[in-house]
Design an enzyme around this catalytic site. Structure first.
Site, PDB file in Angstrom:
ATOM      1  N   GLY A 135       7.529  -0.143   4.824  1.00  0.00           N
ATOM      2  CA  GLY A 135       6.458  -0.355   4.106  1.00  0.00           C
ATOM      3  C   GLY A 135       6.279  -0.168   2.610  1.00  0.00           C
ATOM      4  CD  GLU A 136       7.156   3.523   0.495  1.00  0.00           C
ATOM      5  OE1 GLU A 136       7.919   3.402  -0.381  1.00  0.00           O
ATOM      6  OE2 GLU A 136       7.348   4.562   1.322  1.00  0.00           O
ATOM      7  N   GLY A 137       5.254  -2.095   0.477  1.00  0.00           N
ATOM      8  CA  GLY A 137       5.409  -3.461  -0.195  1.00  0.00           C
ATOM      9  C   GLY A 137       6.757  -3.775  -0.101  1.00  0.00           C
ATOM     10  CG  ASP A 173      -0.284   0.358   2.746  1.00  0.00           C
ATOM     11  OD1 ASP A 173      -0.327   1.179   3.079  1.00  0.00           O
ATOM     12  OD2 ASP A 173       0.480  -0.492   2.845  1.00  0.00           O
TER      13      ASP A 173
END
Length: 362
Positions: free
Chosen positions: A319-321, A176
């Site tokens: 984060g961010e994959g 996300d």
């Protein structure tokens, strides 16, 4: 729409294929257990693919759902409110950790705008054309989405899953790009696990100080009061305390399970969407992997509830994959070993050596 309908559409991976994979593993030249979790992962891939031996993972793709959350206005995030589009732009420009790794691993990245709060002109049409609404509501005092918007977001996720499955994608790395998303995710997990706000409140990928953590904890506490009356309806729960990106990810995960498309989860936002999906269809987590442990307490609680054991624990909190993408080579290694390691030569039957001596040679 009733998410419970997915329970009838999602099947468990074929147990017969798993047995075939286990029997093949017993015959390989490397003793069972010597490869650790790679053995287990190779068998899981076999069942997901319905193939023994397993096929190599050749067309993975990163799919990122993007959205802004109204609670970020309360300074509960390390980033300013309504700036998720900056994360999207940086990813498109190739200047984020996720973008660097995707380039290194030659994995394409797809970004889906579910609820960014920015002018559409700031981003490519291919990204913003899917937007359900501009930002999600402040979940401590108002619903994140209307009922119609929640359904539209779930249907968006379903459509993206179908597009990926139809295009030949054989593994999805899910992430996300959000601001305030960990607050909404922690609320969903606390509601579904029946825990207090303090148990699930983390510091997010960008990091927050103690005062911001206390504000975040208070927001989750207030949002939980609004969530509890709608716990029996997953779609209403997503509308009340979720967000457009979380609802879209839930639909995406459920439809991937329907289409038998394996998914590697990243952080707490993906874990929250997965937990909502599990409540709707208890067999769905059989098609998902937890890529990494992000350090968020809510993620650990959600993964424990779904019995998903993270592949990596390297302290990656960006984060961010990113963490899930780091797990991709591990998954590909498991597939390669399961498919390419030779089997042991069968032991000759008693007296077989003497019989071979009597046979003519070329």
């Amino acid at each position: 729409m009733n998410l419970d309908d997915f329970s009838d559409l999602i099947e468990r991976p074929d147990g017969g294929v798993r047995r075939d994979a286990e029997e093949r593993r017993e015959r390989l030249i490397v003793p069972p257990g010597a490869l650790g979790r790679l053995d287990e992962l190779g068998e899981w891939l076999s069942t997901a693919q319905q193939a023994a031996p397993v096929r190599p993972v050749e067309q993975p793709r990163v799919v990122l759902f993007a959205g802004d959350h109204g609670v970020a206005e309360l300074d509960v995030s390390g980033r300013a409110a309504s700036t998720a589009h900056e994360l999207v732009r940086a990813t498109l420009d190739g200047s984020t950790p996720l973008a660097v790794l995707a380039r290194r691993f030659s994995v394409p990245v797809r970004i889906v705008d579910a609820g960014l709060n920015c002018d559409p002109e700031l981003l490519p049409e291919a990204v913003v054309r899917t937007r359900v609404r501009r930002g999600s509501g402040r979940i401590d005092v108002e619903d994140a989405l209307t009922a119609e918007e929640a359904e539209a977001a779930v249907r968006l996720g379903i459509a993206v899953a179908d597009e990926e499955a139809d295009s030949g994608t054989d593994l999805v790395v899910l992430g996300d790009l959000s601001v305030g998303g960990t607050t909404a995710a922690a609320t969903l997990i606390a509601a579904l696990c029946g825990t207090d706000a303090s148990v699930v409140t983390g510091r997010g990928g960008a990091g927050i100080d103690d005062l911001a953590w206390m504000r975040k904890c208070a927001v989750i506490r207030d949002a939980l009061r609004r969530a509890r009356p709608v716990l029996g309806d997953q779609l209403a729960l997503l509308a009340t305390v979720g967000g457009a990106d979380l609802a879209a990810m839930t639909g995406f995960l459920l439809q991937c399970a329907v289409r038998r498309l394996p998914v590697v989860l990243d952080g707490v936002v993906g874990a929250a969407a997965a937990l909502v999906g599990q409540r709707a269809a208890f067999r769905a987590p059989d098609w998902w992997l937890a890529g990494q442990l992000s350090g968020e307490p809510a993620q650990a609680k959600a993964l424990d509830r779904m019995a998903l054991n993270p592949l990596l624990d390297h302290g990656v909190i960006v984060g961010e994959g990113c963490g899930a993408l780091l797990a991709l080579p591990f998954v590909q290694a498991a597939a390669a070993l399961a498919a390419e390691l030779p089997e042991r030569e069968p032991e000759p039957a008693e007296g077989g050596a003497d019989e071979e001596k009597d046979e003519p040679t070329d």
